[in-house]
Design an enzyme around this catalytic site. Structure first.
Site, PDB file in Angstrom:
ATOM      1  N   ASP A 219      -3.317  22.200  -7.004  1.00 33.20           N
ATOM      2  CA  ASP A 219      -4.696  22.603  -6.709  1.00 33.20           C
ATOM      3  C   ASP A 219      -4.717  24.133  -6.582  1.00 33.20           C
ATOM      4  OD1 ASP A 219      -3.680  23.156  -4.190  1.00 33.20           O
ATOM      5  OD2 ASP A 219      -5.066  21.857  -3.103  1.00 33.20           O
ATOM      6  N   HIS A 220      -5.837  24.674  -6.140  1.00 33.87           N
ATOM      7  CA  HIS A 220      -5.963  26.138  -6.055  1.00 33.87           C
ATOM      8  C   HIS A 220      -4.903  26.736  -5.129  1.00 33.87           C
ATOM      9  CE1 HIS A 220      -8.397  24.060  -3.093  1.00 33.87           C
ATOM     10  NE2 HIS A 220      -8.227  25.092  -2.288  1.00 33.87           N
TER      11      HIS A 220
ATOM     12  N   CYS B 218       0.379  21.535  -3.582  1.00 34.72           N
ATOM     13  CA  CYS B 218      -0.874  21.929  -2.918  1.00 34.72           C
ATOM     14  C   CYS B 218      -0.483  22.791  -1.719  1.00 34.72           C
ATOM     15  CB  CYS B 218      -1.719  20.710  -2.547  1.00 34.72           C
ATOM     16  SG  CYS B 218      -1.007  19.570  -1.345  1.00 34.72           S
TER      17      CYS B 218
ATOM     18  N   THR C 201       0.003  22.050   1.489  1.00 35.44           N
ATOM     19  CA  THR C 201       1.028  21.440   2.337  1.00 35.44           C
ATOM     20  C   THR C 201       1.930  20.466   1.582  1.00 35.44           C
ATOM     21  OG1 THR C 201      -0.461  19.622   2.855  1.00 35.44           O
ATOM     22  CG2 THR C 201      -0.476  21.514   4.379  1.00 35.44           C
TER      23      THR C 201
ATOM     24  N   HIS D  44      18.331   7.842  -3.328  1.00 36.97           N
ATOM     25  CA  HIS D  44      18.050   6.585  -2.630  1.00 36.97           C
ATOM     26  C   HIS D  44      16.693   5.983  -2.980  1.00 36.97           C
ATOM     27  CE1 HIS D  44      21.122   7.135   0.898  1.00 36.97           C
ATOM     28  NE2 HIS D  44      21.663   7.309  -0.300  1.00 36.97           N
TER      29      HIS D  44
ATOM     30  N   ARG E 101      21.684  -2.112  -3.291  1.00 38.93           N
ATOM     31  CA  ARG E 101      20.780  -2.020  -2.138  1.00 38.93           C
ATOM     32  C   ARG E 101      19.617  -1.063  -2.385  1.00 38.93           C
ATOM     33  NH1 ARG E 101      24.806   1.565  -0.976  1.00 38.93           N
ATOM     34  NH2 ARG E 101      24.339   3.362   0.344  1.00 38.93           N
ATOM     35  N   HIS E 102      19.897   0.000  -3.116  1.00 37.90           N
ATOM     36  CA  HIS E 102      18.810   0.945  -3.411  1.00 37.90           C
ATOM     37  C   HIS E 102      17.835   0.346  -4.434  1.00 37.90           C
ATOM     38  CE1 HIS E 102      20.790   3.805  -0.974  1.00 37.90           C
ATOM     39  NE2 HIS E 102      21.784   4.047  -1.817  1.00 37.90           N
TER      40      HIS E 102
HETATM   41  C1  RB5 Z   1      -6.571  23.099   0.357  1.00 32.55           C
HETATM   42  O1  RB5 Z   1      -7.085  24.040   1.225  1.00 32.55           O
HETATM   43  C2  RB5 Z   1      -5.561  22.197   1.070  1.00 32.55           C
HETATM   44  O2  RB5 Z   1      -6.225  21.342   1.929  1.00 32.55           O
HETATM   45  C3  RB5 Z   1      -4.720  21.450   0.075  1.00 32.55           C
HETATM   46  O3  RB5 Z   1      -4.075  22.343  -0.762  1.00 32.55           O
HETATM   47  C4  RB5 Z   1      -3.608  20.571   0.629  1.00 32.55           C
HETATM   48  O4  RB5 Z   1      -2.838  21.270   1.552  1.00 32.55           O
HETATM   49  C5  RB5 Z   1      -3.978  19.241   1.073  1.00 32.55           C
HETATM   50  O5  RB5 Z   1      -3.157  18.429   1.502  1.00 32.55           O
END
Ligand code: RB5
Length: 151
Positions: free
Chosen positions: A12-13, A69, A71, A102, A137-138
């Site tokens: 994403d951005h 993204c 996070t 795994h 197992r995996h």
């Molecule tokens: C965008 O601001 C942010 O929410 C997105 O990139 C991401 O971190 C979402 O999980």
């Protein structure tokens, strides 16, 4: 993974800039990498990009995805909605290694606001260069998620 493995990358951005750098890095490792966007820093919704990449990973045999993204969390939640996707958010090389060994993860998710570019490169390389440990197992555990659970 073999160098003929097709890699689909999306962001994403918030992940746009890191995506460009990771794409160049992966090309340098001589993998085929296909960029599914986004192609600017204009705001977009991460589920739309996650879905595009995840659909390619399902459709193309042995393909893998990379999603970035802010996070990595939104991308992993979204990608894991699709049957057959095993998306793993990784913040270090150990996570990338075991996600492959795994869990046979087929999508790597990273957060551009959590890790720096050097870490992202190391994580990406570890993910691409580590094979699934094809032990009973995996296989059994991965099959439970992939084949046994209903849609
Ligand atoms: C965008 O601001 C942010 O929410 C997105 O990139 C991401 O971190 C979402 O999980």
């Amino acid at each position: 993974m073999a160098n003929k493995t097709k890699i689909y990358i999306g962001a994403d951005h918030a992940g746009y800039e890191m995506k460009g750098e990771i794409k160049k890095f992966v090309e340098g490792l001589e993998y085929q990498i296909i960029d599914l966007g986004t192609f600017s820093t204009d705001s977009v919704d991460y589920p739309d990009i996650a879905r595009e990449v995840a659909e390619k990973v399902i459709e193309i045999p042995d393909a893998v995805g990379i999603l970035i993204c802010g996070t990595g969390i939104g991308m992993s939640i979204a990608a894991n909605k699709l049957q057959g996707i095993r998306a793993a958010e990784c913040v270090n090389e150990a996570m990338a290694e075991f996600a492959r060994k795994h869990n046979n993860a087929n999508v790597l998710c990273m957060g551009s606001r959590l890790i720096d570019l050097e870490a992202a490169k190391k994580i990406t390389q570890k993910f691409l260069e580590t094979e699934f440990e094809n032990e009973e197992r995996h296989v059994r555990r991965v099959d439970k998620m992939t084949k046994v659970w209903p849609k």
